[in-house]
Design a protein around this motif. Structure first.
Motif, short mmCIF file in Angstrom:
data_model
loop_
_atom_site.label_atom_id
_atom_site.label_comp_id
_atom_site.label_asym_id
_atom_site.label_seq_id
_atom_site.Cartn_x
_atom_site.Cartn_y
_atom_site.Cartn_z
N ALA A 144 0.89 -1.16 -0.13
CA ALA A 144 0.11 -0.17 -0.08
C ALA A 144 0.70 1.25 -0.03
O ALA A 144 0.27 2.30 -0.42
CB ALA A 144 -0.92 -0.07 1.31
N ALA A 145 1.96 1.22 0.57
CA ALA A 145 2.99 2.48 0.55
C ALA A 145 3.75 2.60 -0.82
O ALA A 145 4.52 3.76 -0.70
CB ALA A 145 4.03 2.31 1.74
N ILE A 146 3.70 1.86 -1.73
CA ILE A 146 4.42 2.13 -2.77
C ILE A 146 3.49 2.41 -3.88
O ILE A 146 2.32 1.82 -4.18
CB ILE A 146 5.14 0.57 -3.35
N ASN A 147 4.05 3.51 -4.66
CA ASN A 147 3.19 4.12 -5.78
C ASN A 147 3.42 2.99 -7.04
O ASN A 147 4.39 2.88 -7.35
CB ASN A 147 3.72 5.39 -5.98
N LEU A 165 5.76 3.87 -9.96
CA LEU A 165 7.19 3.93 -10.02
C LEU A 165 7.70 2.54 -10.04
O LEU A 165 9.00 2.30 -9.94
CB LEU A 165 7.40 4.62 -8.32
N HIS A 166 7.01 1.50 -10.13
CA HIS A 166 7.32 0.13 -10.37
C HIS A 166 8.60 0.05 -11.30
O HIS A 166 8.82 0.34 -12.28
CB HIS A 166 6.23 -0.85 -10.83
N GLY A 167 9.81 -0.53 -10.73
CA GLY A 167 10.90 -0.78 -11.20
C GLY A 167 12.07 0.35 -10.95
O GLY A 167 13.15 0.14 -11.58
N SER A 168 11.64 1.51 -10.58
CA SER A 168 12.70 2.71 -10.52
C SER A 168 13.19 2.54 -9.17
O SER A 168 12.80 1.80 -8.21
CB SER A 168 11.61 3.78 -10.52
N SER A 169 14.33 3.48 -9.02
CA SER A 169 14.89 3.55 -7.90
C SER A 169 14.07 4.31 -6.63
O SER A 169 14.20 3.89 -5.66
CB SER A 169 16.45 4.56 -7.89
N GLU A 170 13.36 5.00 -7.08
CA GLU A 170 12.39 5.65 -6.33
C GLU A 170 11.36 4.50 -5.60
O GLU A 170 10.92 4.69 -4.33
CB GLU A 170 11.42 6.87 -6.88
N CYS A 171 10.78 3.69 -6.17
CA CYS A 171 10.28 2.53 -5.81
C CYS A 171 10.88 1.77 -4.91
O CYS A 171 10.21 1.37 -3.83
CB CYS A 171 9.87 1.62 -7.01
N VAL A 172 12.32 1.33 -5.14
CA VAL A 172 12.91 0.88 -4.13
C VAL A 172 13.13 1.80 -2.82
O VAL A 172 13.22 1.11 -1.73
CB VAL A 172 14.37 0.48 -4.71
N GLN A 184 10.85 4.13 -1.70
CA GLN A 184 9.65 3.79 -1.13
C GLN A 184 9.59 2.39 -0.54
O GLN A 184 8.79 2.36 0.71
CB GLN A 184 8.55 3.99 -2.21
N MET A 185 9.66 1.38 -0.86
CA MET A 185 9.77 0.02 -0.28
C MET A 185 10.54 -0.13 0.94
O MET A 185 10.28 -0.47 1.87
CB MET A 185 10.06 -1.04 -1.49
N PHE A 186 11.62 0.40 0.81
CA PHE A 186 12.52 0.29 2.03
C PHE A 186 11.96 1.12 3.14
O PHE A 186 12.10 0.71 4.34
CB PHE A 186 14.14 0.77 1.65
N ALA A 187 11.63 2.47 2.93
CA ALA A 187 11.00 3.24 3.88
C ALA A 187 9.85 2.61 4.32
O ALA A 187 9.50 2.61 5.56
CB ALA A 187 10.64 4.59 3.34
N ALA A 188 8.83 1.84 3.67
CA ALA A 188 7.72 1.21 4.26
C ALA A 188 8.23 -0.08 5.05
O ALA A 188 7.55 -0.20 6.05
CB ALA A 188 6.91 0.80 3.03
#
Length: 110
Positions: A55-58, A61-68, A70-74
């Motif tokens: 739910a926390a990931i946009n 942005l799938h596959g981008s460094s920003e997605c990573v 977000q995933m790590f922050a979540a």
């Protein structure tokens, strides 16, 4: 949560029942045994974790460094907000049999 404090080996169904303010017989009636309850608690935590992180990931942005990022922050936020779940997960990783550890990892790495 008794499992989080004491691990699978350290927890007793009697102590779990006392903390839940129910009888040990009720625990056995609904969950059969401590092993089944342990598995169900682990599945619940894994599912809650996956839902929170997803739910926390946009999705745009799938596959981008920003997605990573977000995933790590979540990931960090979830464990910070759920310290007993983290303790349970750590006990599960430390005490678990290989098949249980692999089953838990398969939920995350699908």
């Amino acid at each position: 949560m008794v499992f989080a404090r004491r691990s699978f080996e350290g927890a007793t169904t009697r102590e779990i029942a006392q903390q839940a303010d129910v009888s040990s017989a009720l625990i056995h009636h609904h969950f059969k045994d401590k092993e089944t309850l342990w598995q169900l608690v682990g599945e619940r935590i894994a599912n809650d974790f996956l839902q929170a992180v997803t739910a926390a990931i946009n999705p745009e942005l799938h596959g981008s460094s920003e997605c990573v990022k977000q995933m790590f922050a979540a990931y960090l936020a979830y464990w910070r907000q759920h310290p007993r779940a983290l303790r349970f997960k750590l006990w599960r990783e430390l005490d678990a049999q290989t098949d249980e550890r692999q089953a838990g990892q398969s939920l995350i790495y699908q």
